[in-house]
Design an enzyme around this catalytic site. Structure first.
Site, PDB file in Angstrom:
ATOM      1  N   ARG A  48      40.689  -0.394  34.739  1.00 13.36           N
ATOM      2  CA  ARG A  48      41.548   0.614  35.360  1.00 13.36           C
ATOM      3  C   ARG A  48      43.024   0.302  35.148  1.00 13.36           C
ATOM      4  O   ARG A  48      43.436  -0.838  35.147  1.00 13.36           O
ATOM      5  CB  ARG A  48      41.284   0.652  36.866  1.00 13.36           C
ATOM      6  CG  ARG A  48      42.377   1.422  37.622  1.00 13.36           C
ATOM      7  CD  ARG A  48      42.037   1.695  39.034  1.00 13.36           C
ATOM      8  NE  ARG A  48      41.769   0.490  39.803  1.00 13.36           N
ATOM      9  CZ  ARG A  48      41.319   0.515  41.036  1.00 13.36           C
ATOM     10  NH1 ARG A  48      41.068   1.650  41.630  1.00 13.36           N
ATOM     11  NH2 ARG A  48      41.092  -0.610  41.671  1.00 13.36           N
TER      12      ARG A  48
ATOM     13  N   ARG B 289      35.874  -8.318  47.139  1.00 15.33           N
ATOM     14  CA  ARG B 289      35.969  -6.937  47.634  1.00 15.33           C
ATOM     15  C   ARG B 289      34.575  -6.336  47.817  1.00 15.33           C
ATOM     16  O   ARG B 289      34.325  -5.615  48.790  1.00 15.33           O
ATOM     17  CB  ARG B 289      36.803  -6.082  46.672  1.00 15.33           C
ATOM     18  CG  ARG B 289      38.293  -6.405  46.755  1.00 15.33           C
ATOM     19  CD  ARG B 289      39.048  -6.020  45.502  1.00 15.33           C
ATOM     20  NE  ARG B 289      39.096  -4.583  45.271  1.00 15.33           N
ATOM     21  CZ  ARG B 289      39.495  -4.028  44.116  1.00 15.33           C
ATOM     22  NH1 ARG B 289      39.857  -4.801  43.112  1.00 15.33           N
ATOM     23  NH2 ARG B 289      39.522  -2.726  43.992  1.00 15.33           N
TER      24      ARG B 289
ATOM     25  N   ARG C 163      37.055   1.217  57.213  1.00 13.86           N
ATOM     26  CA  ARG C 163      36.307   0.205  56.472  1.00 13.86           C
ATOM     27  C   ARG C 163      35.559  -0.745  57.379  1.00 13.86           C
ATOM     28  O   ARG C 163      34.881  -1.649  56.893  1.00 13.86           O
ATOM     29  CB  ARG C 163      37.295  -0.615  55.664  1.00 13.86           C
ATOM     30  CG  ARG C 163      37.449  -0.205  54.213  1.00 13.86           C
ATOM     31  CD  ARG C 163      38.534  -1.104  53.660  1.00 13.86           C
ATOM     32  NE  ARG C 163      38.424  -1.392  52.281  1.00 13.86           N
ATOM     33  CZ  ARG C 163      39.020  -0.687  51.321  1.00 13.86           C
ATOM     34  NH1 ARG C 163      39.684   0.401  51.606  1.00 13.86           N
ATOM     35  NH2 ARG C 163      38.919  -1.077  50.077  1.00 13.86           N
TER      36      ARG C 163
HETATM   37  P1  AP5 Z   1      41.956   0.184  48.079  1.00 14.00           P
HETATM   38  O1  AP5 Z   1      43.203   0.518  47.403  1.00 14.00           O
HETATM   39  O2  AP5 Z   1      41.389   1.117  49.060  1.00 14.00           O
HETATM   40  O3  AP5 Z   1      40.892  -0.214  46.978  1.00 14.00           O
HETATM   41  P2  AP5 Z   1      39.309  -0.034  46.900  1.00 14.00           P
HETATM   42  O4  AP5 Z   1      38.584   0.473  48.062  1.00 14.00           O
HETATM   43  O5  AP5 Z   1      38.873  -1.339  46.376  1.00 14.00           O
HETATM   44  O6  AP5 Z   1      39.146   1.153  45.980  1.00 14.00           O
HETATM   45  P3  AP5 Z   1      39.749   1.319  44.613  1.00 14.00           P
HETATM   46  O7  AP5 Z   1      41.111   1.922  44.698  1.00 14.00           O
HETATM   47  O8  AP5 Z   1      39.644   0.032  43.855  1.00 14.00           O
HETATM   48  O9  AP5 Z   1      38.702   2.297  43.924  1.00 14.00           O
HETATM   49  P4  AP5 Z   1      38.456   3.850  44.036  1.00 14.00           P
HETATM   50  O10 AP5 Z   1      37.156   4.094  44.691  1.00 14.00           O
HETATM   51  O11 AP5 Z   1      39.649   4.572  44.581  1.00 14.00           O
HETATM   52  O12 AP5 Z   1      38.276   4.173  42.485  1.00 14.00           O
HETATM   53  P5  AP5 Z   1      39.259   4.901  41.435  1.00 14.00           P
HETATM   54  O13 AP5 Z   1      39.267   6.353  41.702  1.00 14.00           O
HETATM   55  O14 AP5 Z   1      40.568   4.195  41.330  1.00 14.00           O
HETATM   56  O15 AP5 Z   1      42.120  -1.211  48.847  1.00 14.00           O
HETATM   57  C1  AP5 Z   1      42.753  -2.320  48.257  1.00 14.00           C
HETATM   58  C2  AP5 Z   1      42.885  -3.434  49.279  1.00 14.00           C
HETATM   59  O16 AP5 Z   1      43.718  -3.009  50.369  1.00 14.00           O
HETATM   60  C3  AP5 Z   1      41.589  -3.888  49.965  1.00 14.00           C
HETATM   61  O17 AP5 Z   1      40.894  -4.844  49.194  1.00 14.00           O
HETATM   62  C4  AP5 Z   1      42.127  -4.445  51.289  1.00 14.00           C
HETATM   63  O18 AP5 Z   1      42.696  -5.723  51.092  1.00 14.00           O
HETATM   64  C5  AP5 Z   1      43.243  -3.481  51.628  1.00 14.00           C
HETATM   65  N1  AP5 Z   1      42.776  -2.340  52.435  1.00 14.00           N
HETATM   66  C6  AP5 Z   1      42.851  -1.019  52.084  1.00 14.00           C
HETATM   67  N2  AP5 Z   1      42.352  -0.226  53.059  1.00 14.00           N
HETATM   68  C7  AP5 Z   1      41.955  -1.077  54.048  1.00 14.00           C
HETATM   69  C8  AP5 Z   1      41.327  -0.867  55.313  1.00 14.00           C
HETATM   70  N3  AP5 Z   1      41.026   0.383  55.741  1.00 14.00           N
HETATM   71  N4  AP5 Z   1      41.043  -1.945  56.063  1.00 14.00           N
HETATM   72  C9  AP5 Z   1      41.352  -3.192  55.651  1.00 14.00           C
HETATM   73  N5  AP5 Z   1      41.934  -3.466  54.461  1.00 14.00           N
HETATM   74  C10 AP5 Z   1      42.228  -2.415  53.665  1.00 14.00           C
HETATM   75  O19 AP5 Z   1      38.423   4.652  40.091  1.00 14.00           O
HETATM   76  C11 AP5 Z   1      38.251   3.363  39.540  1.00 14.00           C
HETATM   77  C12 AP5 Z   1      38.244   3.442  37.993  1.00 14.00           C
HETATM   78  O20 AP5 Z   1      37.101   4.172  37.561  1.00 14.00           O
HETATM   79  C13 AP5 Z   1      39.451   4.165  37.398  1.00 14.00           C
HETATM   80  O21 AP5 Z   1      39.789   3.538  36.200  1.00 14.00           O
HETATM   81  C14 AP5 Z   1      38.935   5.591  37.150  1.00 14.00           C
HETATM   82  O22 AP5 Z   1      39.620   6.226  36.077  1.00 14.00           O
HETATM   83  C15 AP5 Z   1      37.478   5.339  36.822  1.00 14.00           C
HETATM   84  N6  AP5 Z   1      36.588   6.414  37.269  1.00 14.00           N
HETATM   85  C16 AP5 Z   1      36.636   7.087  38.454  1.00 14.00           C
HETATM   86  N7  AP5 Z   1      35.624   7.967  38.548  1.00 14.00           N
HETATM   87  C17 AP5 Z   1      34.902   7.853  37.396  1.00 14.00           C
HETATM   88  C18 AP5 Z   1      33.713   8.494  36.898  1.00 14.00           C
HETATM   89  N8  AP5 Z   1      33.066   9.428  37.617  1.00 14.00           N
HETATM   90  N9  AP5 Z   1      33.241   8.109  35.697  1.00 14.00           N
HETATM   91  C19 AP5 Z   1      33.896   7.164  34.963  1.00 14.00           C
HETATM   92  N10 AP5 Z   1      35.018   6.521  35.375  1.00 14.00           N
HETATM   93  C20 AP5 Z   1      35.517   6.863  36.582  1.00 14.00           C
END
Ligand code: AP5
Ligand code: ZN
Length: 214
Positions: free
Chosen positions: A125, A170, A86
């Site tokens: 979500r 974020r 990231r």
């Molecule tokens: P992390 O857990 O990595 O969260 P994020 O990057 O914010 O990503 P998300 O999990 O929120 O989203 P996603 O892209 O996986 O989407 P999802 O598939 O769930 O990080 C959380 C925290 O941890 C950070 O803020 C930071 O503090 C820390 N952190 C983590 N890694 C770090 C690093 N490397 N460095 C520093 N800090 C770090 O989908 C989202 C929703 O949309 C779901 O409801 C799903 O059902 C829906 N959905 C998915 N695809 C579709 C589609 N095609 N159409 C319709 N709906 C859909």
């Protein structure tokens, strides 16, 4: 093959990573999941990062690089890096770690989704606390109210950072610190971009196209 899924919060990285695990037997390495696990089990590190995560800020490079280092030391291949790297420092560290274990980085898949859709996805979500399946109130509800389709658990929950305030932070963190990786990997000839706005199956199809081409 080893790939990175790159994209803003809510882009669908976790959703697609889980499919690749199912369909191709790849190994998902999500630093977000690892950090949440550390919090839930009450480790010192987990306690330290909890507030940072809830605010929506990035935790330190040192911590997440340490988490990834541990996993890679265990061997294996077919890694999906989900939510890591990231920052540019994390990207450099990953290159070194992969070198050390003699693994290539085959592709970086940027999942592009506009901010408006991200707000809807994140605020609607919920996930299964037992098996980790990811749901959405509208686009991916459970078949039976309150019960996980995959494992039957009723432990369905929402993340503490899935509110509009934390999401704003974020997104800012993503644009400031993570989006420079798009140029970084483009320059290395590794970048492929997919339209993350399509339906889950359509996005999966595009990702498969990238993997099977390479
Ligand atoms: P992390 O857990 O990595 O969260 P994020 O990057 O914010 O990503 P998300 O999990 O929120 O989203 P996603 O892209 O996986 O989407 P999802 O598939 O769930 O990080 C959380 C925290 O941890 C950070 O803020 C930071 O503090 C820390 N952190 C983590 N890694 C770090 C690093 N490397 N460095 C520093 N800090 C770090 O989908 C989202 C929703 O949309 C779901 O409801 C799903 O059902 C829906 N959905 C998915 N695809 C579709 C589609 N095609 N159409 C319709 N709906 C859909
Ligand atoms: Zn479940």
């Amino acid at each position: 093959i080893n790939i990175i899924l790159l994209g803003p919060p809510g882009a669908g990285k976790g959703t697609q990573a889980r499919r690749l695990v199912e369909e191709r037997g790849m190994v998902q390495l999500s630093t977000g999941d690892m950090l949440r696990e550390a919090r839930n089990s009450g480790t010192e590190m987990g306690k330290r990062v909890a507030q940072v995560m809830d605010r929506g800020e990035l935790v330190t490079d040192e911590i997440v690089i340490g988490l990834i280092r541990e996993k890679l030391a265990g061997g294996g291949n077919g890694f999906i890096f989900d939510g890591f790297p990231r920052t540019l420092a994390q990207a450099d560290a990953l290159a070194d770690l992969l070198d050390e274990v003699g693994q290539p980085l085959d592709a970086v898949i940027e999942m592009r989704v506009d901010d408006e859709a991200l707000v809807n996805r994140i605020t609607k979500r919920f996930t299964c606390g037992d098996c980790g399946e990811v749901y959405h109130d509208e686009t991916k509800p459970t078949a039976k109210d309150g019960v996980c389709d995959v494992c039957g658990s009723s432990d369905l929950k929402r993340r503490a950072d899935d509110n509009e305030d934390s999401l704003k932070t974020r997104l800012l963190e993503y644009y400031k610190k993570t989006s420079p990786l798009i140029g970084y990997y483009y320059a290395k000839g590794k970048l492929s971009t997919v339209d993350g706005l399509g339906e889950i199956d359509a996005v999966a199809g595009e990702i498969s196209g990238v993997l099977d081409k390479g």
